[in-house]
Scaffold this active site. Structure first.
Site, short mmCIF file in Angstrom:
data_model
loop_
_atom_site.label_atom_id
_atom_site.label_comp_id
_atom_site.label_asym_id
_atom_site.label_seq_id
_atom_site.Cartn_x
_atom_site.Cartn_y
_atom_site.Cartn_z
N LYS A 28 47.64 -12.91 48.85
CA LYS A 28 48.55 -12.20 49.74
C LYS A 28 49.65 -13.13 50.25
CE LYS A 28 47.11 -7.96 49.62
NZ LYS A 28 47.98 -6.89 49.10
N ILE A 36 42.79 -2.04 58.04
CA ILE A 36 43.04 -0.61 57.89
C ILE A 36 41.78 0.05 57.33
CG2 ILE A 36 44.51 1.14 56.84
CD1 ILE A 36 45.94 -0.69 58.81
N ASN A 94 51.72 -1.27 46.35
CA ASN A 94 50.60 -1.12 47.28
C ASN A 94 49.25 -1.47 46.64
OD1 ASN A 94 49.03 0.13 49.63
ND2 ASN A 94 48.47 1.48 47.95
N TYR A 117 41.41 -14.16 48.46
CA TYR A 117 42.20 -12.99 48.80
C TYR A 117 43.44 -13.39 49.61
CZ TYR A 117 43.57 -8.61 51.06
OH TYR A 117 44.28 -7.53 51.54
N GLY A 118 43.23 -14.22 50.63
CA GLY A 118 44.33 -14.66 51.48
C GLY A 118 45.40 -15.40 50.70
N ALA A 119 44.99 -16.21 49.75
CA ALA A 119 45.96 -16.97 48.96
C ALA A 119 46.84 -16.04 48.12
CB ALA A 119 45.24 -17.95 48.05
N ASP A 132 46.15 0.06 34.97
CA ASP A 132 45.63 -1.13 35.65
C ASP A 132 46.72 -2.19 35.55
OD1 ASP A 132 44.40 -3.44 36.51
OD2 ASP A 132 42.53 -3.08 35.41
#
Length: 250
Positions: free
Chosen positions: A157, A185, A89, A153-155, A62
């Site tokens: 990435k 995806i 990934n 989540y966006g922050a 992890d």
């Protein structure tokens, strides 16, 4: 001598598809993921694709936990003597509005999506510098688009994208650092967003409706672009954020 690649999140989805593709070219692989049974299944696929059994090492880890990155790189060095490619990934995604979402969710997202890749690059840098290797981070168009309910989540990435571009300068010319930014995806990740079945169904419908090419992507749509960034055809590319999203971020 076969090139050596570390692929995180290799037990399923995009990471597993990439690992099998690399195995077909006899790349030596270090498969990293949280669930050991999925890594073992991915290993079997890699061997069936053409890699020798001694060429595929599984390391359950992890990457949000301290010490995991060092352990992964040490395993790669001990088994194969070096490292040529690192693909960050592994990621987690949790959607939710700002106010009701537990702040611990953001901590978990950041540790996995940003701190984990940063730690792996840091520990892998000496080996990658020696091989003049390359890093590909798997970002997301979620780090480009402003969408209510997906800010945490966006922050993370977006932070990964910035890390990519900054480290591309910092580690040049010895190590190339690029990122691929997929759109929606169709992988197992949609089962782990913290949404109920109806909300997940509506989310998938929204993704398809807002993608100009009219469908969700597949891992096979993205893997060739990761491989391109890893390979010699991209030898003059670093700091690139390559969008592969069916037009959704247009």
């Amino acid at each position: 001598m076969a090139p050596v690649a570390v692929v995180t999140g290799a037990g399923s989805g995009l990471g597993r598809c990439l690992a099998v593709s690399l195995a077909a070219d006899k790349t030596s692989l270090v498969l990293v993921g949280r669930r050991a049974h999925l890594l073992l299944a991915a290993r079997e696929e890699c061997v069936a694709a053409g890699a020798g059994p001694e060429q595929v090492l599984t390391v359950p880890a992890d990457l949000a936990e301290p010490g995991s990155a060092a352990r992964v790189v040490a395993a790669a060095s001990e088994q194969f003597g070096g490292l040529d490619m690192l693909v960050n990934n592994a990621a987690v995604a949790t959607f939710g509005a700002l106010e009701p979402t537990d702040p611990d969710v953001f901590t978990r997202l950041f540790q996995t999506n940003v701190a984990g890749p940063a730690a792996l690059i840091r520990h892998a840098a000496p080996l990658l510098r020696r091989s003049r290797g390359t890093v590909v981070n798997v970002g997301s168009i979620g780090g480009l688009l402003a969408v209510p309910g997906r800010s945490f989540y966006g922050a993370t990435k977006a932070a990964l994208h910035h890390l990519t571009r900054s480290l591309a300068r910092e580690l040049a010319p010895d190590i190339r650092v690029n990122a691929v930014l997929p759109g929606a995806i169709d992988t197992e990740m949609y089962q782990d967003l913290g949404l109920d079945e109806d909300a997940t169904r509506r989310l998938r419908e929204e993704m398809i409706r807002t993608t100009p090419l009219g469908r969700m992507g597949t891992p096979q749509d993205v893997v060739p672009w990761i491989r391109m960034l890893l390979g010699p055809d991209a030898s003059w590319m670093t700091g690139t954020l390559l969008v592969v999203d069916g037009g959704r971020s247009c």
